[in-house]
Design a protein around this motif. Structure first.
Motif, PDB file in Angstrom:
ATOM      1  N   GLN A  99       0.974  -1.164   0.080  1.00  0.00           N
ATOM      2  CA  GLN A  99      -0.129   0.018  -0.039  1.00  0.00           C
ATOM      3  C   GLN A  99       0.827   1.429  -0.050  1.00  0.00           C
ATOM      4  OE1 GLN A  99      -2.344   0.865   3.563  1.00  0.00           O
ATOM      5  NE2 GLN A  99      -3.645   2.137   2.694  1.00  0.00           N
ATOM      6  N   LEU A 100       0.806   2.024  -0.947  1.00  0.00           N
ATOM      7  CA  LEU A 100       1.544   3.125  -1.237  1.00  0.00           C
ATOM      8  C   LEU A 100       0.859   4.353  -0.780  1.00  0.00           C
ATOM      9  CD1 LEU A 100       2.846   2.259  -4.415  1.00  0.00           C
ATOM     10  CD2 LEU A 100       4.283   2.285  -2.626  1.00  0.00           C
ATOM     11  N   VAL A 101       1.548   4.938   0.304  1.00  0.00           N
ATOM     12  CA  VAL A 101       1.082   6.282   1.130  1.00  0.00           C
ATOM     13  C   VAL A 101       1.979   7.266   1.009  1.00  0.00           C
ATOM     14  CG1 VAL A 101       0.049   6.894   2.868  1.00  0.00           C
ATOM     15  CG2 VAL A 101      -0.496   4.899   2.464  1.00  0.00           C
ATOM     16  N   ALA A 102       1.715   8.342   0.361  1.00  0.00           N
ATOM     17  CA  ALA A 102       2.528   9.795   0.395  1.00  0.00           C
ATOM     18  C   ALA A 102       2.200  10.506   1.523  1.00  0.00           C
ATOM     19  CB  ALA A 102       2.370  10.370  -0.843  1.00  0.00           C
ATOM     20  N   VAL A 103       3.341  10.877   2.300  1.00  0.00           N
ATOM     21  CA  VAL A 103       3.024  11.860   3.362  1.00  0.00           C
ATOM     22  C   VAL A 103       3.120  13.167   2.699  1.00  0.00           C
ATOM     23  CG1 VAL A 103       3.917  12.713   5.824  1.00  0.00           C
ATOM     24  CG2 VAL A 103       4.078  10.148   5.005  1.00  0.00           C
ATOM     25  N   LEU A 144      -2.753   6.718  -1.767  1.00  0.00           N
ATOM     26  CA  LEU A 144      -3.138   7.704  -1.156  1.00  0.00           C
ATOM     27  C   LEU A 144      -2.370   8.764  -0.569  1.00  0.00           C
ATOM     28  CD1 LEU A 144      -3.998   7.245   2.252  1.00  0.00           C
ATOM     29  CD2 LEU A 144      -4.719   5.576   1.262  1.00  0.00           C
ATOM     30  N   ALA A 145      -2.723   9.878  -0.157  1.00  0.00           N
ATOM     31  CA  ALA A 145      -1.892  10.799   0.703  1.00  0.00           C
ATOM     32  C   ALA A 145      -2.519  10.982   2.026  1.00  0.00           C
ATOM     33  CB  ALA A 145      -1.843  12.101  -0.141  1.00  0.00           C
ATOM     34  N   VAL A 146      -1.797  11.008   2.989  1.00  0.00           N
ATOM     35  CA  VAL A 146      -1.862  11.418   4.287  1.00  0.00           C
ATOM     36  C   VAL A 146      -1.189  12.782   4.872  1.00  0.00           C
ATOM     37  CG1 VAL A 146      -0.171  10.047   5.428  1.00  0.00           C
ATOM     38  CG2 VAL A 146      -2.275  10.394   6.677  1.00  0.00           C
ATOM     39  N   GLU A 147      -1.704  13.458   5.639  1.00  0.00           N
ATOM     40  CA  GLU A 147      -1.087  14.791   5.827  1.00  0.00           C
ATOM     41  C   GLU A 147      -1.404  14.799   7.657  1.00  0.00           C
ATOM     42  OE1 GLU A 147      -3.200  18.740   5.631  1.00  0.00           O
ATOM     43  OE2 GLU A 147      -3.647  17.596   4.020  1.00  0.00           O
ATOM     44  N   ILE A 148      -0.372  15.278   8.320  1.00  0.00           N
ATOM     45  CA  ILE A 148      -0.482  15.480   9.677  1.00  0.00           C
ATOM     46  C   ILE A 148      -1.064  16.839   9.880  1.00  0.00           C
ATOM     47  CG2 ILE A 148       0.870  15.765  11.375  1.00  0.00           C
ATOM     48  CD1 ILE A 148       3.176  14.360   9.928  1.00  0.00           C
ATOM     49  N   PRO A 149      -2.402  16.979  10.740  1.00  0.00           N
ATOM     50  CA  PRO A 149      -2.844  18.012  10.996  1.00  0.00           C
ATOM     51  C   PRO A 149      -1.719  19.088  11.747  1.00  0.00           C
ATOM     52  CG  PRO A 149      -4.209  16.295  11.782  1.00  0.00           C
ATOM     53  CD  PRO A 149      -2.991  15.828  11.269  1.00  0.00           C
ATOM     54  N   GLN A 150      -1.848  20.342  11.350  1.00  0.00           N
ATOM     55  CA  GLN A 150      -0.957  21.316  11.982  1.00  0.00           C
ATOM     56  C   GLN A 150      -1.995  22.545  12.145  1.00  0.00           C
ATOM     57  OE1 GLN A 150       2.501  21.554   9.543  1.00  0.00           O
ATOM     58  NE2 GLN A 150       1.679  19.734   8.774  1.00  0.00           N
ATOM     59  N   PHE A 151      -1.444  23.336  13.247  1.00  0.00           N
ATOM     60  CA  PHE A 151      -2.227  24.451  14.139  1.00  0.00           C
ATOM     61  C   PHE A 151      -1.346  25.760  14.094  1.00  0.00           C
ATOM     62  CE2 PHE A 151      -3.936  20.425  15.409  1.00  0.00           C
ATOM     63  CZ  PHE A 151      -5.022  20.189  14.832  1.00  0.00           C
ATOM     64  N   GLY A 152      -0.510  25.767  13.452  1.00  0.00           N
ATOM     65  CA  GLY A 152       0.528  26.874  13.897  1.00  0.00           C
ATOM     66  C   GLY A 152       0.715  27.688  12.547  1.00  0.00           C
TER      67      GLY A 152
END
Length: 177
Positions: A99-103, A144-152
């Motif tokens: 399973q190929l997941v881009a960050v 798919l691509a996955v992203e890390i939620p960021q709040f700054g």
């Protein structure tokens, strides 16, 4: 409370580590340019006993003292391969059933808390260049691509930090840790 001694940590030798079962996860470094980032990623991959790291394109390769500086010897314990083109490495992993997941932050990316690795399927996490991210041609091959939620105020994390965050999350969800 006291810190544990090195003897109490009971760490595996490099030889023992190489023969122990690995997590069904590989990292693909797509043109990551910093040797310190590469070394940090080797160290994180060792900590989680990953299967392998693919170093692609301009990504520096061991042996090099600037990699060793942050890898602290994990460049000796971790299995790694080099591919001059990231697309070739990713295509080979795809053909092998990963399973190929881009960050990466994309129009269709899944936020990390909602990401669920496919059970029973090996996972390849693709991490991109510090400035340009994952190449478009590589992104096109990913499931798919996955992203890390960021709040700054910043829009990205250091690639080594991002690798650790996504790996921990994926390994927890896979039941490895």
């Amino acid at each position: 409370m006291r810190k544990l001694t090195m003897a109490e940590l009971n760490r595996a030798t490099v030889a023992d580590f190489k023969s122990t079962p690995k997590s069904p996860v590989v990292l693909v470094l797509d043109n990551v340019r910093s040797m310190h980032n590469v070394g940090a990623i080797f160290r994180t991959a060792d900590a989680f006993a990953l299967e392998k790291i693919w170093l692609c394109g301009i990504t520096p390769r061991p042996p090099h003292r600037e990699i060793t500086k942050t890898a602290l010897g994990s460049e000796e314990s971790m299995s790694w391969e080099y591919a001059s083109e990231t697309v070739a490495a990713v295509a080979a992993l795809k053909a092998s059933g990963y399973q190929l997941v881009a960050v990466e932050q994309t129009t269709g990316s899944v936020v990390l808390p909602q990401f669920q690795p496919e059970p029973g399927r090996p996972l390849a996490l693709v991490l991109g260049n510090e400035v340009f991210g994952v190449e478009d041609a590589v992104l096109a091959l990913c499931d798919l691509a996955v992203e890390i939620p960021q709040f700054g105020t910043k829009h990205s994390l250091n690639v080594g930090v991002a690798a650790g965050v996504v790996l921990w999350d994926a390994l927890v969800k896979l039941g490895v840790v």
